[in-house]
Design an enzyme around this catalytic site. Structure first.
Site, PDB file in Angstrom:
ATOM      1  N   ASP A 134       0.670  -1.048   0.104  1.00 39.06           N
ATOM      2  CA  ASP A 134       0.299  -0.196  -0.066  1.00 39.06           C
ATOM      3  C   ASP A 134       1.140   1.511   0.535  1.00 39.06           C
ATOM      4  O   ASP A 134       0.919   2.233  -0.537  1.00 39.06           O
ATOM      5  CB  ASP A 134      -0.726  -0.236   1.220  1.00 39.06           C
ATOM      6  CG  ASP A 134      -2.546   0.559   0.964  1.00 39.06           C
ATOM      7  OD1 ASP A 134      -2.042   1.622  -0.120  1.00 39.06           O
ATOM      8  OD2 ASP A 134      -2.704   1.349   2.187  1.00 39.06           O
ATOM      9  N   CYS A 185      -4.084   4.748  -1.668  1.00 48.61           N
ATOM     10  CA  CYS A 185      -4.950   4.128  -2.857  1.00 48.61           C
ATOM     11  C   CYS A 185      -5.095   5.229  -4.248  1.00 48.61           C
ATOM     12  O   CYS A 185      -5.106   6.272  -4.815  1.00 48.61           O
ATOM     13  CB  CYS A 185      -6.383   4.177  -2.581  1.00 48.61           C
ATOM     14  SG  CYS A 185      -7.474   3.591  -3.867  1.00 48.61           S
TER      15      CYS A 185
END
Length: 314
Positions: free
Chosen positions: A20, A244
């Site tokens: 991430d 994201c």
């Protein structure tokens, strides 16, 4: 007189920086650099490491070499090296790469799910069922992540009931743990309270993991609220990097070393060597060619702080 809060004595941290974190960076690290980062994190005491994602390379080029990363790792006994997958194709690639755990991810809003994985929630659930079956057959842990559980950048507030119903479906499929993701940092302590309470009311025997962001500065405050409620599993990213790429306003993962520092100061054990973790964050700065958002790397350790989070003597 107000009673002192009771916190968990130990907290489990899953390090998500190698996935991430790196997926949102303009600089794409080499396979060798990623492997070194993961191995140094394991050396620092991280026993849950999200080491990659098996997604379309065209969509997330930072994760294009996930299979090569897993093949090159010198795996430390007792460390769980996991990967996220959006579909059956990704799951098959992950199993072939000998991952220890698969995390299927889907969103609590239709708009974000279509933006993120180009499927409806119903289609993602159908994929999750097949992924669960593949994981069981391969002897791989099957977990799930519910993205935008705290709010969607496209649709705004997400009904609690929808998050809980989706969670129930995932547990029914055999998920060993479900993580609620605050994908764009829309969470605040009140919402953390409501979501966590709703989870424990409906799934009293299950263990909740939270993936919180600090995009708007509330990350550690949200952790504190969750600790009050008994949550003892969190995701964090070394250096505080990441976010994201398919959601507006998504940067701001909780920084692992900042989280560990706070927990150790509170007398909560993590099993993580904080000075060693800070060295990893400094190494990451060199790899990325920039300073990382974390604060402890700048301010330094409190001198009295035990490195592993063991309780201080009175």
């Amino acid at each position: 007189m107000i009673a002192a809060p009771r916190f968990p004595s130990r907290v489990s941290i899953r390090e998500v920086g190698p996935r991430d974190g790196l997926q949102n960076e303009d600089v794409i690290l080499s396979t060798a650099q990623k492997v070194r980062l993961i191995e140094r994190l394991a050396d620092a005491g991280l026993v849950l490491i999200e080491a990659g994602a098996f997604v379309r390379p065209a969509s997330v080029p930072q994760m294009a070499d996930a299979a090569e990363v897993f093949a090159a790792l010198s795996r430390r006994p007792g460390v769980v090296y996991s990967a996220i997958v959006p579909n059956v194709t990704g799951a098959k690639r992950a199993i072939a790469a000998r991952v220890d755990a698969i995390q299927v991810f889907l969103s609590a809003s239709e708009s974000h799910n279509r933006s993120n994985v180009n499927m409806s929630i119903g289609q993602s659930l159908a994929q999750a069922a097949d992924i669960a079956a593949l994981s069981r057959a391969a002897g791989v842990q099957f977990e799930a992540v519910v993205s935008v559980a705290f709010g969607c950048p496209f649709e705004g507030d997400v009904p609690l009931e929808r998050v809980m119903d989706l969670t129930a479906r995932l547990f029914d499929l055999g998920a060993q743990q479900v993580t609620f993701g605050d994908t764009t940092g829309m969470g605040h302590p009140g919402l953390v309270h409501d979501l966590t309470q709703a989870f424990y009311a409906r799934f009293p025997q299950e263990r909740l993991r939270l993936h919180l962001h600090s995009a708007r500065g509330a990350g550690l405050a949200n952790v504190l609220m969750a600790l009050h409620l008994g949550v003892d599993c969190f995701d964090a990213s070394v250096g505080g990097i990441g976010g994201c790429p398919f959601a507006p306003g998504a940067p701001g993962n909780i920084c692992t070393e900042d989280l560990v520092h706070m927990l150790h100061e509170m007398g909560i054990s993590t099993g993580i060597d904080l000075p060693a973790l800070l060295d990893v964050a400094r190494m990451l700065e060199g790899m990325l060619g920039r300073t990382v958002p974390g604060q402890t790397i700048k301010a330094g350790l409190c001198k009295h702080l035990p490195p592993d989070g063991s309780p201080r003597l009175p």
